[in-house]
Design a protein around this motif. Sequence first.
Motif, PDB file in Angstrom:
ATOM      1  N   ASP A  70      43.640  38.702  47.909  1.00  0.00           N
ATOM      2  CA  ASP A  70      44.248  37.812  46.916  1.00  0.00           C
ATOM      3  C   ASP A  70      43.265  37.292  45.877  1.00  0.00           C
ATOM      4  O   ASP A  70      43.549  37.272  44.699  1.00  0.00           O
ATOM      5  CB  ASP A  70      44.956  36.630  47.606  1.00  0.00           C
ATOM      6  CG  ASP A  70      44.030  35.782  48.459  1.00  0.00           C
ATOM      7  OD1 ASP A  70      42.863  36.162  48.658  1.00  0.00           O
ATOM      8  OD2 ASP A  70      44.482  34.729  48.931  1.00  0.00           O
ATOM      9  N   HIS A  71      42.083  36.892  46.315  1.00  0.00           N
ATOM     10  CA  HIS A  71      41.186  36.211  45.384  1.00  0.00           C
ATOM     11  C   HIS A  71      40.759  37.098  44.218  1.00  0.00           C
ATOM     12  O   HIS A  71      40.538  36.618  43.129  1.00  0.00           O
ATOM     13  CB  HIS A  71      39.942  35.699  46.122  1.00  0.00           C
ATOM     14  CG  HIS A  71      40.190  34.428  46.863  1.00  0.00           C
ATOM     15  ND1 HIS A  71      41.162  34.300  47.812  1.00  0.00           N
ATOM     16  CD2 HIS A  71      39.583  33.222  46.771  1.00  0.00           C
ATOM     17  CE1 HIS A  71      41.142  33.057  48.285  1.00  0.00           C
ATOM     18  NE2 HIS A  71      40.191  32.388  47.671  1.00  0.00           N
ATOM     19  N   HIS A  72      40.635  38.379  44.486  1.00  0.00           N
ATOM     20  CA  HIS A  72      40.050  39.263  43.484  1.00  0.00           C
ATOM     21  C   HIS A  72      40.990  40.405  43.136  1.00  0.00           C
ATOM     22  O   HIS A  72      40.589  41.553  43.072  1.00  0.00           O
ATOM     23  CB  HIS A  72      38.716  39.822  43.989  1.00  0.00           C
ATOM     24  CG  HIS A  72      37.779  38.753  44.469  1.00  0.00           C
ATOM     25  ND1 HIS A  72      36.834  38.970  45.427  1.00  0.00           N
ATOM     26  CD2 HIS A  72      37.654  37.450  44.100  1.00  0.00           C
ATOM     27  CE1 HIS A  72      36.163  37.843  45.649  1.00  0.00           C
ATOM     28  NE2 HIS A  72      36.648  36.910  44.871  1.00  0.00           N
ATOM     29  N   GLN A  73      42.252  40.106  42.948  1.00  0.00           N
ATOM     30  CA  GLN A  73      43.223  41.176  42.739  1.00  0.00           C
ATOM     31  C   GLN A  73      44.116  40.833  41.568  1.00  0.00           C
ATOM     32  O   GLN A  73      44.758  39.783  41.608  1.00  0.00           O
ATOM     33  CB  GLN A  73      44.031  41.354  44.023  1.00  0.00           C
ATOM     34  CG  GLN A  73      44.942  42.517  44.066  1.00  0.00           C
ATOM     35  CD  GLN A  73      44.214  43.827  44.229  1.00  0.00           C
ATOM     36  OE1 GLN A  73      43.478  44.233  43.332  1.00  0.00           O
ATOM     37  NE2 GLN A  73      44.398  44.502  45.348  1.00  0.00           N
ATOM     38  N   PRO A  74      44.227  41.650  40.533  1.00  0.00           N
ATOM     39  CA  PRO A  74      43.415  42.847  40.328  1.00  0.00           C
ATOM     40  C   PRO A  74      41.986  42.480  39.957  1.00  0.00           C
ATOM     41  O   PRO A  74      41.745  41.405  39.424  1.00  0.00           O
ATOM     42  CB  PRO A  74      44.125  43.552  39.171  1.00  0.00           C
ATOM     43  CG  PRO A  74      44.904  42.486  38.472  1.00  0.00           C
ATOM     44  CD  PRO A  74      45.213  41.442  39.473  1.00  0.00           C
ATOM     45  N   ALA A  75      41.075  43.381  40.260  1.00  0.00           N
ATOM     46  CA  ALA A  75      39.656  43.095  40.071  1.00  0.00           C
ATOM     47  C   ALA A  75      39.337  42.905  38.591  1.00  0.00           C
ATOM     48  O   ALA A  75      39.682  43.734  37.765  1.00  0.00           O
ATOM     49  CB  ALA A  75      38.834  44.227  40.649  1.00  0.00           C
ATOM     50  N   LEU A  76      38.667  41.806  38.291  1.00  0.00           N
ATOM     51  CA  LEU A  76      38.330  41.525  36.898  1.00  0.00           C
ATOM     52  C   LEU A  76      36.869  41.833  36.589  1.00  0.00           C
ATOM     53  O   LEU A  76      36.387  41.498  35.522  1.00  0.00           O
ATOM     54  CB  LEU A  76      38.650  40.065  36.557  1.00  0.00           C
ATOM     55  CG  LEU A  76      40.143  39.796  36.314  1.00  0.00           C
ATOM     56  CD1 LEU A  76      40.407  38.327  36.101  1.00  0.00           C
ATOM     57  CD2 LEU A  76      40.658  40.592  35.124  1.00  0.00           C
ATOM     58  N   SER A  77      36.179  42.417  37.549  1.00  0.00           N
ATOM     59  CA  SER A  77      34.819  42.842  37.251  1.00  0.00           C
ATOM     60  C   SER A  77      34.483  44.015  38.158  1.00  0.00           C
ATOM     61  O   SER A  77      35.168  44.257  39.163  1.00  0.00           O
ATOM     62  CB  SER A  77      33.821  41.712  37.488  1.00  0.00           C
ATOM     63  OG  SER A  77      33.637  41.508  38.881  1.00  0.00           O
ATOM     64  N   GLN A  78      33.414  44.691  37.811  1.00  0.00           N
ATOM     65  CA  GLN A  78      32.997  45.842  38.605  1.00  0.00           C
ATOM     66  C   GLN A  78      32.651  45.415  40.040  1.00  0.00           C
ATOM     67  O   GLN A  78      33.068  46.041  41.009  1.00  0.00           O
ATOM     68  CB  GLN A  78      31.779  46.511  37.951  1.00  0.00           C
ATOM     69  CG  GLN A  78      31.378  47.792  38.634  1.00  0.00           C
ATOM     70  CD  GLN A  78      32.497  48.823  38.596  1.00  0.00           C
ATOM     71  OE1 GLN A  78      33.037  49.116  37.531  1.00  0.00           O
ATOM     72  NE2 GLN A  78      32.871  49.355  39.745  1.00  0.00           N
ATOM     73  N   SER A  79      31.923  44.305  40.159  1.00  0.00           N
ATOM     74  CA  SER A  79      31.480  43.931  41.505  1.00  0.00           C
ATOM     75  C   SER A  79      32.679  43.544  42.382  1.00  0.00           C
ATOM     76  O   SER A  79      32.691  43.820  43.573  1.00  0.00           O
ATOM     77  CB  SER A  79      30.432  42.819  41.448  1.00  0.00           C
ATOM     78  OG  SER A  79      31.031  41.629  41.012  1.00  0.00           O
ATOM     79  N   LEU A  80      33.690  42.932  41.779  1.00  0.00           N
ATOM     80  CA  LEU A  80      34.877  42.581  42.567  1.00  0.00           C
ATOM     81  C   LEU A  80      35.661  43.834  42.961  1.00  0.00           C
ATOM     82  O   LEU A  80      36.205  43.920  44.062  1.00  0.00           O
ATOM     83  CB  LEU A  80      35.763  41.602  41.800  1.00  0.00           C
ATOM     84  CG  LEU A  80      35.104  40.253  41.493  1.00  0.00           C
ATOM     85  CD1 LEU A  80      36.073  39.344  40.745  1.00  0.00           C
ATOM     86  CD2 LEU A  80      34.632  39.573  42.758  1.00  0.00           C
ATOM     87  N   ALA A  81      35.703  44.817  42.055  1.00  0.00           N
ATOM     88  CA  ALA A  81      36.368  46.085  42.387  1.00  0.00           C
ATOM     89  C   ALA A  81      35.651  46.748  43.562  1.00  0.00           C
ATOM     90  O   ALA A  81      36.277  47.266  44.487  1.00  0.00           O
ATOM     91  CB  ALA A  81      36.378  47.011  41.172  1.00  0.00           C
ATOM     92  N   ASP A  82      34.327  46.688  43.531  1.00  0.00           N
ATOM     93  CA  ASP A  82      33.552  47.298  44.616  1.00  0.00           C
ATOM     94  C   ASP A  82      33.775  46.548  45.923  1.00  0.00           C
ATOM     95  O   ASP A  82      33.863  47.145  46.997  1.00  0.00           O
ATOM     96  CB  ASP A  82      32.056  47.293  44.262  1.00  0.00           C
ATOM     97  CG  ASP A  82      31.774  48.171  43.041  1.00  0.00           C
ATOM     98  OD1 ASP A  82      32.652  48.989  42.688  1.00  0.00           O
ATOM     99  OD2 ASP A  82      30.691  48.013  42.440  1.00  0.00           O
ATOM    100  N   SER A  83      33.875  45.239  45.813  1.00  0.00           N
ATOM    101  CA  SER A  83      34.109  44.431  47.014  1.00  0.00           C
ATOM    102  C   SER A  83      35.491  44.740  47.599  1.00  0.00           C
ATOM    103  O   SER A  83      35.648  44.882  48.817  1.00  0.00           O
ATOM    104  CB  SER A  83      33.915  42.951  46.643  1.00  0.00           C
ATOM    105  OG  SER A  83      34.781  42.131  47.351  1.00  0.00           O
ATOM    106  N   ASN A  84      36.500  44.892  46.743  1.00  0.00           N
ATOM    107  CA  ASN A  84      37.833  45.266  47.238  1.00  0.00           C
ATOM    108  C   ASN A  84      37.806  46.646  47.902  1.00  0.00           C
ATOM    109  O   ASN A  84      38.450  46.859  48.931  1.00  0.00           O
ATOM    110  CB  ASN A  84      38.853  45.279  46.091  1.00  0.00           C
ATOM    111  CG  ASN A  84      39.214  43.880  45.622  1.00  0.00           C
ATOM    112  OD1 ASN A  84      38.839  42.884  46.246  1.00  0.00           O
ATOM    113  ND2 ASN A  84      39.928  43.791  44.520  1.00  0.00           N
ATOM    114  N   ALA A  85      37.050  47.559  47.314  1.00  0.00           N
ATOM    115  CA  ALA A  85      36.964  48.905  47.897  1.00  0.00           C
ATOM    116  C   ALA A  85      36.326  48.842  49.282  1.00  0.00           C
ATOM    117  O   ALA A  85      36.741  49.551  50.205  1.00  0.00           O
ATOM    118  CB  ALA A  85      36.160  49.827  46.977  1.00  0.00           C
ATOM    119  N   ALA A  86      35.355  47.955  49.438  1.00  0.00           N
ATOM    120  CA  ALA A  86      34.707  47.804  50.745  1.00  0.00           C
ATOM    121  C   ALA A  86      35.701  47.274  51.776  1.00  0.00           C
ATOM    122  O   ALA A  86      35.695  47.696  52.936  1.00  0.00           O
ATOM    123  CB  ALA A  86      33.512  46.854  50.625  1.00  0.00           C
TER     124      ALA A  86
END
Lengths: 426, 176
Positions: A70-86
């Motif tokens: 929830d907190h980082h969706q959709p990802a608004l930065s590269q690092s958050l996208a990477d964190s979601n992928a993890a």
Amino acid sequence: MAMTMAEKLFSRHNLDGTPVVAGDILTARIDGAMCHYHAAEPMMEAAEQAGFKGGLPRVWDPDRVFVLLDHHQPALSQSLADSNAAVRREVERLGITCFHDAEPGISHQMMADYGLMRPGELVVGNDSHTISYGAINSGGIGITRADMFYVLLFGELWFQVPTSLKVVLNGRQPNYPIAKDIILYLAGLYGDDFAGSMSIEYSGTLVPQLSIDSRMCLSAHGVEVGAKLALFPYDDKTREFMKSRTDKPYEPLVADADAKYEKEIVLNVDDMPFMVAKPHQFGNVGPVSESAGVKINQAQIGSCANGRFEDIEIAARLLDGRRVAKGVRLLISPASQQVYLQCLKAGLIEKLVAAGAHVITPGCGICQPKVGFISDKEVCITATTRNFKGRKGSIHADIYLGGPLTVVAAAVAGKIMDPREVFSEL
Amino acid sequence: MSFDLNQLIKGKVWKFGDSIETDAINPYYRYPTMEELKQHTMEAYRPEFPKEVKPGDIVVAGRNFGCGSSRPGLVLREVGVAAVVVESVARLFLRNNISRAIPIFMAPGITQIVNDGEVLEVDYPAGIVRNSRTGASVTMRKFPPMIEQIFKAGGLPEFARARYEAELAKQAGSAR
Ligand code: SF4
């Protein structure tokens, strides 16, 4: 022995099988564990701290672990996208069955939407607002990341049984939500830790009139006044709410009539003014008149406290045929896709957009913030959870908290005002 | 990292008010990496703190320390804070410190006996916190034995590992 709801909750979940009372320390069996972005990197960090190579070796029950991005969706930065992928990789590796990934929304609201917590259960989450599950008589308790590591391994955790605080709400529900005003009023009167580590139990003549949405606002804000649990009694509204959401059996918590409470607070809401928390603490509260005239740049309605149908409905109802003041950014974010859909079907979204509001994707975005940062010296009034310095961006900005009605009044007037002066129909 | 509750801690005090929240301690949404956090922790209340805090310093604060989110205060340890001594602490912050074995002490009356910049002595075995210069002291709350064990283990993840390994050993034993 007469017991509070909290004592019943912990007695029922005590691994030792014996009854426990306020003050006792126990290891409790966990019914469900809610994890958001903490499911990956922070969990990996805890694993490494303990010397587990390659992360958590297992989860105790893959069907009782709920991961919601929830907190980082959709990802608004590269690092958050990477964190979601993890997180995705970890969910797959551990075989977790309940994963809300591509669906935007706040974890706590999705837990409710999909019936993932039930009355009488002990459900932990590594987010402070897990306490909001008390609205449906579920023992939601916020825990820490390292606690969650333990829970995921064993399905158990240590707790101290809290003392209980009875909050009696009497009076009549007006035709707009007042849950935020109630909790702010109490925080103003008794301080922002008046329920410190305690279990709040709500009762009184107002309670049966309160919608589940309002109860969720009050329970979520339990943490803003220090509580461990914030429980509502189980009633027809809870039963109705659960009916379409779960077919699993559950056993509600009922306090005994002569249970022992540490304190009791009684509030009659009938003469309560609209309340506002001024910068920068939740307990810095006064009636809206004290802040009247403060010019605002941004107004917000959303979060796990106020992103529900009734919060958005009151905004749409009052914005119908009106405009947001020039230069003011009004951000409204439904708490989940389900809430969004409910608002769309009721025609609310059209009214909001026509009035000049920004409708933001469901999630935590406007609360923490991911969207809608504010700049130095700007002023924001918000129906979200917190008004701490920097919570919306700059630490040199001012954040006021109010209910959705107070926020929408400010958005229309361009300054904080008593909603009754802005909307003659109230 | 195990923490020995019985060691004496002595350090210079940074004094803060009531209800210092985790957004100020750990503003991760603005500063996502630990290196950035170290440069900004507590700046909302004391802009000079991240620049001037020295290893071994002690944070003293009023009631409800660490209120707000479930974020941990690891960054305080990273900048060298040796202990946090407060009037009272928010439950999730306390749980975080316990489960990470980071020293935090609840000593009602602490804000009355020490000023910013003075030296404080924390003596857990004696249950006392003392102002080195004035000699004024207050008693602190002791942790229940189970919590002391978690500190000794180095935190809850370590505690979990010990239990997990014991289970594995038992299974291997019964399979044989
Ligand atoms: S809406 Fe805000 S307070 Fe609620 S879970 Fe999301 S970030 Fe936390």
